[in-house]
Motif scaffolding. Structure first.
Motif, PDB file in Angstrom:
ATOM      1  N   THR A 103       0.828  -1.202   0.000  1.00 34.41           N
ATOM      2  CA  THR A 103       0.000   0.000   0.000  1.00 34.41           C
ATOM      3  C   THR A 103       0.867   1.258   0.000  1.00 34.41           C
ATOM      4  O   THR A 103       0.504   2.271  -0.610  1.00 34.41           O
ATOM      5  CB  THR A 103      -0.946   0.032   1.217  1.00 34.41           C
ATOM      6  N   GLY A 104       1.998   1.192   0.676  1.00 38.11           N
ATOM      7  CA  GLY A 104       2.921   2.324   0.648  1.00 38.11           C
ATOM      8  C   GLY A 104       3.417   2.591  -0.755  1.00 38.11           C
ATOM      9  O   GLY A 104       3.515   3.743  -1.196  1.00 38.11           O
ATOM     10  N   ALA A 105       3.715   1.512  -1.483  1.00 39.63           N
ATOM     11  CA  ALA A 105       4.178   1.653  -2.870  1.00 39.63           C
ATOM     12  C   ALA A 105       3.071   2.218  -3.755  1.00 39.63           C
ATOM     13  O   ALA A 105       3.331   3.016  -4.662  1.00 39.63           O
ATOM     14  CB  ALA A 105       4.643   0.299  -3.402  1.00 39.63           C
ATOM     15  N   VAL A 106       1.825   1.826  -3.499  1.00 39.92           N
ATOM     16  CA  VAL A 106       0.689   2.338  -4.280  1.00 39.92           C
ATOM     17  C   VAL A 106       0.557   3.850  -4.107  1.00 39.92           C
ATOM     18  O   VAL A 106       0.368   4.594  -5.079  1.00 39.92           O
ATOM     19  CB  VAL A 106      -0.625   1.634  -3.859  1.00 39.92           C
ATOM     20  N   GLY A 107       0.644   4.303  -2.860  1.00 41.12           N
ATOM     21  CA  GLY A 107       0.565   5.740  -2.611  1.00 41.12           C
ATOM     22  C   GLY A 107       1.704   6.493  -3.273  1.00 41.12           C
ATOM     23  O   GLY A 107       1.508   7.559  -3.870  1.00 41.12           O
ATOM     24  N   LEU A 108       2.904   5.925  -3.204  1.00 39.92           N
ATOM     25  CA  LEU A 108       4.063   6.569  -3.821  1.00 39.92           C
ATOM     26  C   LEU A 108       3.950   6.592  -5.340  1.00 39.92           C
ATOM     27  O   LEU A 108       4.474   7.496  -5.992  1.00 39.92           O
ATOM     28  CB  LEU A 108       5.344   5.841  -3.403  1.00 39.92           C
ATOM     29  N   LEU A 109       3.251   5.628  -5.897  1.00 38.74           N
ATOM     30  CA  LEU A 109       3.023   5.602  -7.342  1.00 38.74           C
ATOM     31  C   LEU A 109       2.321   6.884  -7.791  1.00 38.74           C
ATOM     32  O   LEU A 109       2.747   7.548  -8.739  1.00 38.74           O
ATOM     33  CB  LEU A 109       2.175   4.383  -7.704  1.00 38.74           C
TER      34      LEU A 109
END
Length: 278
Positions: A103-109
């Motif tokens: 989920t952290g990677a999704v937000g950073l995307l």
């Protein structure tokens, strides 16, 4: 006046997007959605202001081939950053402890997409392109690269060396990328791929903005000149070397394709209003 109008328009949409993203910080899916909306709004505003101030079609953000160019730039950016991390890991400066946060990677995307797009529209689409018309490619690359580096002094863990490194490895390199391709999609993709690889994949500090929670749970240690210290790997000598190498490749391509713009010179004995361009 044209430069000012375009700067104001792009800065306005950048500010609005950053405020919206800050308001939903912590919600990965809303961050992704607002990041994409910021990208679309920024490109539309840029196209509108170029048409209005320059009376031309903004071919540098043309839809045709945009996806392919973005993907090409993103692959270069991810590959470049991965090479830097491998070199840092080889000397014991990067350690993977396990898996991180999807989920952290999704937000950073979403966040990185918005940051890459707005910064490229502002620095390469407006500043570099317009300054280049007057000063030529080399001087414009130097001037706008320095401004790009100085902008990063505003980040929480910024340092003078970090700003210098950003100017060299990113400011110069991304301007050279635009000069080589004469479109904004490749530098946008490269900028995004670089930033997302840093924060969204390898979970390291991005330009002094604190630790990121990406796909890997990782830590860094060792000499600041190799790891980048509190500024992150962008302050590493490995990154500077990679940026210089890629800048040279892009400038070679720009020269080969006839994309380099010479410096304007006032013709001898000609009034300023009728001076020719060499």
């Amino acid at each position: 006046m044209r430069l000012l109008k375009q700067l104001v328009a792009v800065v306005a949409v950048t500010f609005a997007g950053s405020q919206a993203l800050a308001a939903v910080q912590g919600n990965a899916w809303l961050t992704l959605a607002l990041g994409v909306l910021t990208v679309v709004a920024a490109v539309l505003v840029y196209g509108w202001v170029v048409r209005r101030t320059e009376r031309r079609e903004p071919t540098e953000v043309a839809r045709a081939g945009a996806g392919t160019r973005i993907a090409r730039g993103a692959l270069i950016g991810v590959g470049m950053f991965a090479a830097v991390i491998v070199n840092i890991a080889f000397v014991g400066g990067y350690h993977v402890n396990g898996l991180g946060s999807v989920t952290g990677a999704v937000g950073l995307l979403g966040f990185m997409a918005a940051a890459a797009t707005t910064e490229e529209l502002l620095f390469r689409g407006v500043l570099f392109r317009i300054v280049e018309e007057r000063t030529g490619t080399w001087i414009a690359m130097g001037l706008t690269g320095v401004v790009f580096g100085l902008m990063h002094l505003l980040n929480p863990d910024a340092s003078l060396w970090g700003a210098v490194a950003i100017a060299i490895e990113a400011g110069f390199m991304l301007a050279a990328c635009y000069a080589a391709t004469r479109n904004l999609w490749v530098p946008i993709g490269l900028h995004f791929g670089w930033n997302f690889a840093a924060g969204g994949i390898f979970s390291v500090v991005v330009s002094g903005n604190g630790e990121s929670k990406g796909l890997l749970d990782a830590t860094m240690s060792g000499p600041a000149l190799l790891t980048g210290g509190d500024f992150g790997p962008e302050g590493s000598l490995y990154t500077v070397a990679a940026g210089v190498a890629l800048t040279l490749v892009f400038m070679w391509l720009a020269h080969r394709r006839g994309h380099l713009v010479p410096r304007r010179r006032r013709a001898v004995g000609v009034e300023p209003a009728t001076a020719t361009v060499s």
